[in-house]
Scaffold this motif. Structure first.
Motif, mmCIF file in Angstrom:
data_model
loop_
_atom_site.group_PDB
_atom_site.id
_atom_site.type_symbol
_atom_site.label_atom_id
_atom_site.label_comp_id
_atom_site.label_asym_id
_atom_site.label_seq_id
_atom_site.Cartn_x
_atom_site.Cartn_y
_atom_site.Cartn_z
ATOM 1 N N ARG A 129 1.149 -1.291 -0.043
ATOM 2 C CA ARG A 129 0.295 0.081 -0.278
ATOM 3 C C ARG A 129 1.004 1.439 -0.163
ATOM 4 O O ARG A 129 0.177 2.265 0.337
ATOM 5 N N ASP A 130 2.715 0.901 -0.697
ATOM 6 C CA ASP A 130 3.217 1.813 -0.396
ATOM 7 C C ASP A 130 2.501 3.554 -1.897
ATOM 8 O O ASP A 130 2.196 4.914 -1.433
ATOM 9 N N ASP A 131 1.752 2.891 -2.656
ATOM 10 C CA ASP A 131 1.375 3.790 -3.810
ATOM 11 C C ASP A 131 0.703 4.604 -2.829
ATOM 12 O O ASP A 131 0.223 5.934 -3.177
ATOM 13 N N ASP A 153 0.845 20.402 6.058
ATOM 14 C CA ASP A 153 0.749 20.790 4.497
ATOM 15 C C ASP A 153 0.723 19.442 3.685
ATOM 16 O O ASP A 153 1.261 18.708 3.496
ATOM 17 N N LEU A 154 -0.183 19.662 2.998
ATOM 18 C CA LEU A 154 -0.677 18.860 2.017
ATOM 19 C C LEU A 154 0.849 18.909 0.475
ATOM 20 O O LEU A 154 0.600 17.801 -0.117
ATOM 21 N N GLU A 155 1.435 19.993 0.571
ATOM 22 C CA GLU A 155 2.345 20.181 -0.728
ATOM 23 C C GLU A 155 3.168 19.520 0.233
ATOM 24 O O GLU A 155 4.133 19.067 -0.920
ATOM 25 N N PHE A 156 4.016 18.909 1.469
ATOM 26 C CA PHE A 156 4.528 18.465 1.993
ATOM 27 C C PHE A 156 4.755 17.460 2.677
ATOM 28 O O PHE A 156 5.159 16.689 3.475
ATOM 29 N N SER A 157 3.038 16.428 2.668
ATOM 30 C CA SER A 157 3.399 15.838 3.571
ATOM 31 C C SER A 157 2.432 14.475 3.395
ATOM 32 O O SER A 157 0.730 15.214 2.259
ATOM 33 N N THR A 158 1.908 13.539 3.142
ATOM 34 C CA THR A 158 1.440 12.604 2.579
ATOM 35 C C THR A 158 0.686 12.015 4.094
ATOM 36 O O THR A 158 -0.335 11.175 3.919
ATOM 37 N N PHE A 159 0.285 12.245 5.129
ATOM 38 C CA PHE A 159 0.047 12.582 6.252
ATOM 39 C C PHE A 159 0.763 11.278 6.856
ATOM 40 O O PHE A 159 0.933 10.825 8.079
ATOM 41 N N TYR A 160 0.735 10.000 6.044
ATOM 42 C CA TYR A 160 1.638 9.146 6.229
ATOM 43 C C TYR A 160 3.297 9.048 6.893
ATOM 44 O O TYR A 160 3.709 8.351 7.533
ATOM 45 N N ASP A 161 3.866 9.913 6.475
ATOM 46 C CA ASP A 161 4.904 9.907 6.773
ATOM 47 C C ASP A 161 5.081 10.933 8.364
ATOM 48 O O ASP A 161 5.898 10.127 8.806
#
Length: 279
Positions: A129-131, A153-161
């Protein structure tokens, strides 16, 4: 991992070593690391928003393996600043204070980390599920309830990071508090790891490949669900050795005459002989 990403993580280690050798107080060291990491995250954001990623794999690697390590250090050192700011000094009061901090940390772990499905995904070494988890713009807002979601920051985070960063930061903070409770500790803020060059692989490359495959197929590491390729890279970095194409090398082992798992047989005999010694 591409060299650029390695250099980012190495820059953190270099800064930690520099501060650890400066004989400053733990509080001052932590404050300086917070500033250093805040600036590093800012610079990374500017760079990757401006230049983008070379590929989807490059993006996944950054948000799964690189940014979480930087962000986890930022969370960790920020917490150290907070802990040291309210530390009561020495004696029984300090021990009680640190014990309470560990209890609070464990409660946070149970509430936000340990019981979550994503924690199991990350710890098991899965990649299926990495993608979804580690590419920008793929957050399912209905699945996410953390307050951070509304601030990120949605430009610099996927939330899961951020999720991985919290997992890594928990281990760092817990280790820090545990060392603070040990009166024989030196400087608990930065426990320098044993250098990779301290250990070298002195048997054949094929022997190491045989060991890697044995650990993988036996399920001893991440229940066998991790990537064999990444496991090979891990051992290459640990022993600073180039194993080449491990799949091809292992395929050739299948056609050995006699004992196919010869290295494992060698290990078994060596260990049994050691056990039989009159120590």
């Amino acid at each position: 991992m591409k060299q650029e990403y390695k250099n980012i993580l190495l820059s953190i280690e270099k800064e930690e070593r520099s501060l650890s050798n400066s004989n400053k107080s733990v509080y001052i060291e932590a404050c300086r690391m917070v500033t250093f990491l805040r600036n590093l995250l800012r610079d990374l954001k500017v760079k990757f928003i401006t230049c983008g990623f070379e590929s989807s794999l490059d993006e996944i690697t950054f948000f799964k393996e690189v940014k979480p390590k930087v962000l986890s250090k930022f969370i960790y050192y920020s917490k150290v600043v907070s802990i040291e700011s309210f530390s009561p000094g020495n004696g029984p009061m300090l021990k009680k204070y640190l014990t309470e901090q560990i209890k609070f940390l464990k409660k946070e772990y149970v509430k936000h980390i340990g019981c979550k499905d994503f924690y199991q995904y990350f710890k098991s070494g899965r990649t299926d599920r990495d993608d979804t988890y580690f590419r920008l713009g793929h957050v399912n807002f209905l699945d996410c309830t953390d307050n951070f979601l509304f601030e990120m920051d949605l430009e610099f985070s996927t939330f899961y990071d951020y999720k991985i960063a919290r997992i890594l930061a928990f281990d760092l903070i817990h280790d820090y508090l545990s060392k603070c409770l040990n009166p024989d500790r030196a400087n608990p803020i930065y426990d320098e790891k044993i250098a990779k060059s301290a250990f070298s692989w002195t048997h054949s490359k094929n022997a190491l490949i045989e060991l890697i495959y044995a650990l993988h197929v036996s399920g001893c590491l991440s229940h066998g669900r991790g990537s064999l390729k990444k496991l090979g890279i891990l051992f290459e970095e640990l022993f600073e050795i180039d194993l080449g194409d491990i799949h091809h090398a292992f395929h050739q082992m299948k056609f050995r005459a006699g004992e196919k798992a010869s290295f494992l047989f060698f290990l078994k005999n060596a260990l049994e002989q050691y056990m039989e010694k009159d120590l």
